[in-house]
Design a protein around this motif. Structure first.
Motif, mmCIF file in Angstrom:
data_model
loop_
_atom_site.group_PDB
_atom_site.id
_atom_site.type_symbol
_atom_site.label_atom_id
_atom_site.label_comp_id
_atom_site.label_asym_id
_atom_site.label_seq_id
_atom_site.Cartn_x
_atom_site.Cartn_y
_atom_site.Cartn_z
ATOM 1 N N PRO A 150 13.748 1.868 6.314
ATOM 2 C CA PRO A 150 14.039 1.212 4.790
ATOM 3 C C PRO A 150 13.331 2.051 3.731
ATOM 4 O O PRO A 150 13.135 2.593 2.978
ATOM 5 N N GLN A 151 11.667 2.696 4.877
ATOM 6 C CA GLN A 151 10.619 3.183 4.286
ATOM 7 C C GLN A 151 10.597 4.954 3.895
ATOM 8 O O GLN A 151 10.652 5.481 2.282
ATOM 9 N N PHE A 152 11.677 4.897 4.565
ATOM 10 C CA PHE A 152 12.516 6.672 4.021
ATOM 11 C C PHE A 152 13.136 6.217 3.274
ATOM 12 O O PHE A 152 13.662 7.407 2.503
ATOM 13 N N TYR A 153 14.099 5.434 3.547
ATOM 14 C CA TYR A 153 14.950 5.557 2.585
ATOM 15 C C TYR A 153 15.073 5.364 1.141
ATOM 16 O O TYR A 153 15.234 6.023 -0.521
ATOM 17 N N PHE A 154 13.860 4.253 0.413
ATOM 18 C CA PHE A 154 13.335 4.163 -0.133
ATOM 19 C C PHE A 154 12.392 5.548 -1.220
ATOM 20 O O PHE A 154 11.841 5.218 -1.957
ATOM 21 N N TYR A 155 11.688 5.953 -0.131
ATOM 22 C CA TYR A 155 10.622 7.001 -0.489
ATOM 23 C C TYR A 155 11.954 8.227 -1.190
ATOM 24 O O TYR A 155 11.420 8.936 -2.565
ATOM 25 N N ILE A 156 12.860 8.522 -0.275
ATOM 26 C CA ILE A 156 13.925 9.210 -0.935
ATOM 27 C C ILE A 156 13.885 9.151 -2.572
ATOM 28 O O ILE A 156 14.117 10.150 -2.963
ATOM 29 N N LEU A 157 14.898 7.602 -2.246
ATOM 30 C CA LEU A 157 14.874 7.277 -3.989
ATOM 31 C C LEU A 157 13.684 7.175 -4.732
ATOM 32 O O LEU A 157 13.922 7.792 -5.811
ATOM 33 N N ALA A 158 12.703 6.300 -4.451
ATOM 34 C CA ALA A 158 11.513 6.864 -5.795
ATOM 35 C C ALA A 158 11.380 7.347 -6.471
ATOM 36 O O ALA A 158 11.055 8.430 -7.015
ATOM 37 N N ARG A 159 11.153 9.164 -5.162
ATOM 38 C CA ARG A 159 11.360 10.193 -5.298
ATOM 39 C C ARG A 159 12.227 11.241 -5.913
ATOM 40 O O ARG A 159 11.864 11.563 -7.599
ATOM 41 N N LEU A 160 13.308 10.879 -6.112
ATOM 42 C CA LEU A 160 14.172 11.527 -7.073
ATOM 43 C C LEU A 160 14.382 10.952 -8.332
ATOM 44 O O LEU A 160 14.034 11.501 -9.068
ATOM 45 N N VAL A 161 14.159 9.606 -7.809
ATOM 46 C CA VAL A 161 13.730 8.510 -10.090
ATOM 47 C C VAL A 161 12.071 9.432 -10.060
ATOM 48 O O VAL A 161 12.613 9.685 -11.489
ATOM 49 N N LEU A 162 11.266 9.302 -9.336
ATOM 50 C CA LEU A 162 10.047 10.158 -10.394
ATOM 51 C C LEU A 162 10.095 10.955 -10.864
ATOM 52 O O LEU A 162 9.474 11.603 -11.715
ATOM 53 N N ARG A 163 11.157 11.822 -9.924
ATOM 54 C CA ARG A 163 10.370 13.547 -10.134
ATOM 55 C C ARG A 163 11.150 13.879 -11.712
ATOM 56 O O ARG A 163 11.299 14.815 -12.734
ATOM 57 N N ARG A 164 12.911 13.156 -11.852
ATOM 58 C CA ARG A 164 13.693 12.627 -12.671
ATOM 59 C C ARG A 164 12.767 12.689 -14.245
ATOM 60 O O ARG A 164 13.105 12.982 -15.577
ATOM 61 N N ALA A 165 12.186 11.739 -13.880
ATOM 62 C CA ALA A 165 11.351 10.904 -15.041
ATOM 63 C C ALA A 165 9.931 12.296 -15.778
ATOM 64 O O ALA A 165 9.212 11.995 -16.263
ATOM 65 N N GLY A 166 10.316 13.253 -14.385
ATOM 66 C CA GLY A 166 8.877 14.172 -14.701
ATOM 67 C C GLY A 166 7.703 13.438 -14.235
ATOM 68 O O GLY A 166 5.951 13.863 -14.291
ATOM 69 N N ILE A 167 7.084 12.895 -13.223
ATOM 70 C CA ILE A 167 6.418 12.170 -12.621
ATOM 71 C C ILE A 167 6.348 12.303 -11.215
ATOM 72 O O ILE A 167 6.638 12.218 -9.795
ATOM 73 N N ASP A 168 5.846 13.644 -10.701
ATOM 74 C CA ASP A 168 5.124 14.626 -9.610
ATOM 75 C C ASP A 168 4.085 13.981 -8.893
ATOM 76 O O ASP A 168 3.404 14.911 -8.747
ATOM 77 N N ASP A 169 3.977 12.670 -8.622
ATOM 78 C CA ASP A 169 2.838 12.479 -7.403
ATOM 79 C C ASP A 169 3.589 11.361 -6.997
ATOM 80 O O ASP A 169 3.978 10.360 -6.424
ATOM 81 N N GLN A 211 0.367 -0.723 0.055
ATOM 82 C CA GLN A 211 -0.240 0.187 0.146
ATOM 83 C C GLN A 211 0.938 0.958 0.000
ATOM 84 O O GLN A 211 2.067 1.274 0.748
ATOM 85 N N PRO A 212 0.263 2.386 -0.692
ATOM 86 C CA PRO A 212 0.588 3.511 -0.671
ATOM 87 C C PRO A 212 0.647 4.250 0.425
ATOM 88 O O PRO A 212 0.323 5.484 0.957
ATOM 89 N N ASN A 213 1.668 4.427 1.291
ATOM 90 C CA ASN A 213 1.819 4.250 2.674
ATOM 91 C C ASN A 213 3.555 4.754 3.910
ATOM 92 O O ASN A 213 3.149 4.679 4.698
ATOM 93 N N CYS A 214 4.624 4.787 2.563
ATOM 94 C CA CYS A 214 5.581 5.015 4.037
ATOM 95 C C CYS A 214 5.727 6.130 4.120
ATOM 96 O O CYS A 214 6.406 6.328 5.416
ATOM 97 N N ARG A 215 5.011 6.967 3.690
ATOM 98 C CA ARG A 215 4.971 8.683 4.655
ATOM 99 C C ARG A 215 4.507 8.350 6.090
ATOM 100 O O ARG A 215 4.451 8.956 6.980
ATOM 101 N N ALA A 216 3.677 7.225 5.992
ATOM 102 C CA ALA A 216 2.595 7.252 7.247
ATOM 103 C C ALA A 216 3.514 6.390 8.109
ATOM 104 O O ALA A 216 3.134 6.622 9.485
ATOM 105 N N ARG A 217 4.672 6.006 7.574
ATOM 106 C CA ARG A 217 4.844 5.230 8.384
ATOM 107 C C ARG A 217 6.628 5.574 9.134
ATOM 108 O O ARG A 217 7.311 4.043 9.288
ATOM 109 N N PHE A 218 6.611 6.569 8.980
ATOM 110 C CA PHE A 218 8.322 7.638 9.281
ATOM 111 C C PHE A 218 8.114 7.181 10.669
ATOM 112 O O PHE A 218 7.546 7.621 11.021
#
Length: 221
Positions: A71-90, A8-15
């Motif tokens: 781990p959830q914080f680590y992967f959120y930061i990385l996923a956010r970086l990669v997706l934003r570079r691809a033009g996906i700001d979601d 589920q999309p809940n990484c930010r809720a589990r920091f």
């Protein structure tokens, strides 16, 4: 019935408290970027903006020693970086991809979350759909989509290499993931647990998610 087996999309809720402490300590190194725990814990919009700070990305990617973050914080930061570079700001899509990476970083979690169906092969999962209940269909479809997203996003070079020997191509995994998430978006279980939106977003953005992403070799505790 529970959707605990589901991603589920809940990484930010589990920091964790360590995650927020990491943010405060990292940004405190620059006086103009100081933030407080109050801002992080009480204002969601401010928190999301802070999480996009370049200083946090650099600290996660380049900081010395072991990272004292979850781990959830680590992967959120990385996923956010990669997706934003691809033009996906979601951010919801980022949350989902990060949760997927967090779970599948443990090999045993890559098996289908359905009792008596211990397999890593998509062909076995597709066959199992024929006799599956509605809830089992939901779990199997979700796992197919997640597995296809993970494999195509992280192991592009391996897929291309194996394709030369007759294995499925990259487009096979991409199409399999897209069709699975599309079907999930209208499933009763998705609507009941408010997952239709995230599944629809993943389905629509799948072809834009970068492939062959190499994750940094960092130790997280």
């Amino acid at each position: 019935m529970s959707v605990n087996p589901m991603i589920q999309p809940n990484c930010r809720a589990r920091f964790t408290g360590e995650d927020f402490d990491f943010v405060v300590r990292t940004l405190a190194k620059s006086p103009g970027n100081k933030v407080s725990l109050v801002e992080l814990l009480t204002d969601i919009e401010t928190r999301d903006q802070i999480l996009d700070h370049d200083g946090l990305v650099r600290a996660v990617l380049e900081g010395p020693g072991t990272l004292t973050i979850s781990p959830q914080f680590y992967f959120y930061i990385l996923a956010r970086l990669v997706l934003r570079r691809a033009g996906i700001d979601d951010r919801t899509l980022t949350d989902y991809v990060a949760s997927l990476l967090e779970k599948f970083s443990q090999m045993r979690q890559m098996r289908a979350p359905v009792q008596n169906l211990e397999t890593l092969y998509l062909s076995d999962l597709l066959l199992a759909l024929k006799n599956a209940s509605s809830y089992q269909t939901f779990l199997i479809r979700a796992h197919i989509g997640n597995y296809a997203l993970f494999i195509s996003g992280i192991f592009y070079e391996s897929i291309e290499s194996r394709r030369q020997r007759g294995a499925p191509s990259f487009s096979f995994y991409e199409d399999m993931g897209r069709s699975s998430f599309h079907a999930l978006a209208t499933h009763d279980v998705s609507r009941r647990y408010e997952l239709s939106g995230p599944f629809r977003e993943v389905s629509g953005s799948l072809s834009r998610v970068p492939s062959g992403v190499k994750l940094p070799d960092r130790r997280v505790c």
